[in-house]
Motif scaffolding. Structure first.
Motif, PDB file in Angstrom:
ATOM      1  N   GLY A  22      11.184  49.310 -58.464  1.00  0.00           N
ATOM      2  CA  GLY A  22      12.593  48.935 -58.348  1.00  0.00           C
ATOM      3  C   GLY A  22      13.394  49.857 -57.451  1.00  0.00           C
ATOM      4  O   GLY A  22      14.527  49.534 -57.077  1.00  0.00           O
ATOM      5  N   GLU A  23      12.821  51.001 -57.078  1.00  0.00           N
ATOM      6  CA  GLU A  23      13.542  51.955 -56.234  1.00  0.00           C
ATOM      7  C   GLU A  23      13.274  51.769 -54.742  1.00  0.00           C
ATOM      8  O   GLU A  23      13.734  52.565 -53.918  1.00  0.00           O
ATOM      9  N   VAL A  24      12.548  50.712 -54.355  1.00  0.00           N
ATOM     10  CA  VAL A  24      12.303  50.489 -52.929  1.00  0.00           C
ATOM     11  C   VAL A  24      13.626  50.212 -52.213  1.00  0.00           C
ATOM     12  O   VAL A  24      14.557  49.638 -52.776  1.00  0.00           O
ATOM     13  N   ARG A  25      13.700  50.663 -50.960  1.00  0.00           N
ATOM     14  CA  ARG A  25      14.883  50.430 -50.133  1.00  0.00           C
ATOM     15  C   ARG A  25      14.515  49.490 -48.999  1.00  0.00           C
ATOM     16  O   ARG A  25      13.592  49.778 -48.234  1.00  0.00           O
ATOM     17  N   ALA A  33      12.548  39.401 -40.128  1.00  0.00           N
ATOM     18  CA  ALA A  33      11.635  40.470 -40.544  1.00  0.00           C
ATOM     19  C   ALA A  33      12.370  41.529 -41.350  1.00  0.00           C
ATOM     20  O   ALA A  33      13.560  41.782 -41.135  1.00  0.00           O
ATOM     21  N   TRP A  34      11.638  42.164 -42.264  1.00  0.00           N
ATOM     22  CA  TRP A  34      12.203  43.262 -43.045  1.00  0.00           C
ATOM     23  C   TRP A  34      11.088  44.222 -43.459  1.00  0.00           C
ATOM     24  O   TRP A  34       9.912  43.885 -43.406  1.00  0.00           O
ATOM     25  N   ILE A  35      11.494  45.438 -43.845  1.00  0.00           N
ATOM     26  CA  ILE A  35      10.562  46.394 -44.432  1.00  0.00           C
ATOM     27  C   ILE A  35      11.177  46.986 -45.688  1.00  0.00           C
ATOM     28  O   ILE A  35      12.389  47.181 -45.771  1.00  0.00           O
ATOM     29  N   ASP A  36      10.346  47.246 -46.667  1.00  0.00           N
ATOM     30  CA  ASP A  36      10.717  48.007 -47.854  1.00  0.00           C
ATOM     31  C   ASP A  36       9.992  49.350 -47.795  1.00  0.00           C
ATOM     32  O   ASP A  36       8.790  49.391 -47.496  1.00  0.00           O
ATOM     33  N   ALA A  99       2.886  41.699 -58.684  1.00  0.00           N
ATOM     34  CA  ALA A  99       3.885  41.292 -59.667  1.00  0.00           C
ATOM     35  C   ALA A  99       5.299  41.450 -59.129  1.00  0.00           C
ATOM     36  O   ALA A  99       6.151  40.573 -59.304  1.00  0.00           O
ATOM     37  N   HIS A 100       5.552  42.568 -58.447  1.00  0.00           N
ATOM     38  CA  HIS A 100       6.907  42.843 -57.962  1.00  0.00           C
ATOM     39  C   HIS A 100       7.338  41.836 -56.897  1.00  0.00           C
ATOM     40  O   HIS A 100       8.503  41.418 -56.867  1.00  0.00           O
ATOM     41  N   TYR A 101       6.415  41.444 -56.028  1.00  0.00           N
ATOM     42  CA  TYR A 101       6.772  40.562 -54.914  1.00  0.00           C
ATOM     43  C   TYR A 101       6.359  39.108 -55.165  1.00  0.00           C
ATOM     44  O   TYR A 101       6.373  38.297 -54.236  1.00  0.00           O
ATOM     45  N   ALA A 102       6.021  38.777 -56.397  1.00  0.00           N
ATOM     46  CA  ALA A 102       5.519  37.435 -56.703  1.00  0.00           C
ATOM     47  C   ALA A 102       6.492  36.339 -56.296  1.00  0.00           C
ATOM     48  O   ALA A 102       6.088  35.319 -55.718  1.00  0.00           O
ATOM     49  N   GLU A 103       7.773  36.523 -56.559  1.00  0.00           N
ATOM     50  CA  GLU A 103       8.740  35.465 -56.259  1.00  0.00           C
ATOM     51  C   GLU A 103       8.894  35.275 -54.754  1.00  0.00           C
ATOM     52  O   GLU A 103       8.965  34.138 -54.269  1.00  0.00           O
ATOM     53  N   GLU A 104       8.946  36.365 -53.999  1.00  0.00           N
ATOM     54  CA  GLU A 104       9.117  36.255 -52.549  1.00  0.00           C
ATOM     55  C   GLU A 104       7.831  35.836 -51.846  1.00  0.00           C
ATOM     56  O   GLU A 104       7.853  35.019 -50.917  1.00  0.00           O
ATOM     57  N   GLY A 171       1.489  59.581 -50.509  1.00  0.00           N
ATOM     58  CA  GLY A 171       1.825  58.570 -51.513  1.00  0.00           C
ATOM     59  C   GLY A 171       2.959  57.650 -51.146  1.00  0.00           C
ATOM     60  O   GLY A 171       3.420  56.870 -52.002  1.00  0.00           O
ATOM     61  N   ASP A 172       3.435  57.669 -49.909  1.00  0.00           N
ATOM     62  CA  ASP A 172       4.538  56.806 -49.491  1.00  0.00           C
ATOM     63  C   ASP A 172       4.085  55.347 -49.394  1.00  0.00           C
ATOM     64  O   ASP A 172       2.932  55.045 -49.065  1.00  0.00           O
ATOM     65  N   LEU A 173       5.024  54.442 -49.643  1.00  0.00           N
ATOM     66  CA  LEU A 173       4.778  52.999 -49.584  1.00  0.00           C
ATOM     67  C   LEU A 173       5.681  52.371 -48.542  1.00  0.00           C
ATOM     68  O   LEU A 173       6.867  52.691 -48.466  1.00  0.00           O
TER      69      LEU A 173
END
Length: 209
Positions: A22-25, A33-36, A99-104, A171-173
């Motif tokens: 939930g803390e992704v920016r 296009a976008w990035i988290d 799970a986090h991106y399931a809807e998108e 460990g960055d995403l």
């Protein structure tokens, strides 16, 4: 396989685990296009790096480029759908991302490609993940980086915009979504400065390479 890793205070913790997604920016890049980005999502990343170096069946590849065959400047490994990943935390990471991106995204991440950048001579040229569905459909590619940070650069595929830069390691995403693979390109450039080794783990949906 020899390597020298400059440890991170966050990457070197004893416990290997994942932080809250939930803390992704999110940054909107344009053209759909976008990035988290979420720094330090994987705790204990240095320990994961060391185990991956020794346990993954790394392979060197050669590819035809113009009129000659050249070495691919990095080591590679690939885990297809249904294959066990080399570290349990990577399996958990893929499940949590799905799970986090399931809807998108509308589907799970099912494969994992690993790239081992041993030093500043290793790199990947400008490209998009457009083999398969990524050439014609919006999709996502999620990348977890362990080891020393290396800059990931992004630029509009057809020009006309700035280059975006993120130093990723320990460990960055980063998640590239929307039309990012079709309308933007990304690269890990070579470096003439001494840089430590880095491994990226790329999670993709079915049919995206």
């Amino acid at each position: 396989m020899d390597f020298q890793l400059q440890g991170s205070l966050f990457g070197a913790v004893d416990t290997v685990g994942l932080g809250p997604l939930g803390e992704v920016r999110r940054t909107v890049l344009g053209s759909g296009a976008w990035i988290d980005v979420l720094p330090g999502w994987l705790a204990g990343a240095d320990a994961v790096f060391e185990r991956l170096v020794g346990e993954v069946p790394w392979r060197a590849e050669r590819r035809e480029m113009y009129d000659r065959v050249v070495d691919v400047p990095r080591l590679l490994a690939y885990y297809g759908e249904g294959e066990a990943l080399p570290e349990p935390v990577l399996g958990r990471a893929r499940e949590e991302l799905s799970a986090h991106y399931a809807e998108e995204l509308g589907e799970p991440f099912v494969t994992a490609g690993l790239c081992y950048y041993r030093d500043g001579r290793d790199s990947v040229a400008w490209h998009g993940d457009r083999i398969g569905r990524g050439d014609r459909e919006d999709t996502m590619v999620a990348i977890v980086s362990v080891g020393e940070p290396r800059p990931l650069l992004l630029r509009p595929r057809f020009g006309g915009g700035p280059t975006v830069r993120h130093a990723l390691g320990h460990g960055d995403l980063i998640v590239m979504g929307g039309s990012c693979q079709r309308t933007w390109e990304h690269a890990i450039p070579k470096s003439s400065r001494p840089v430590g080794p880095r491994i990226s783990i790329q999670f993709r949906p079915r049919g995206v390479r």
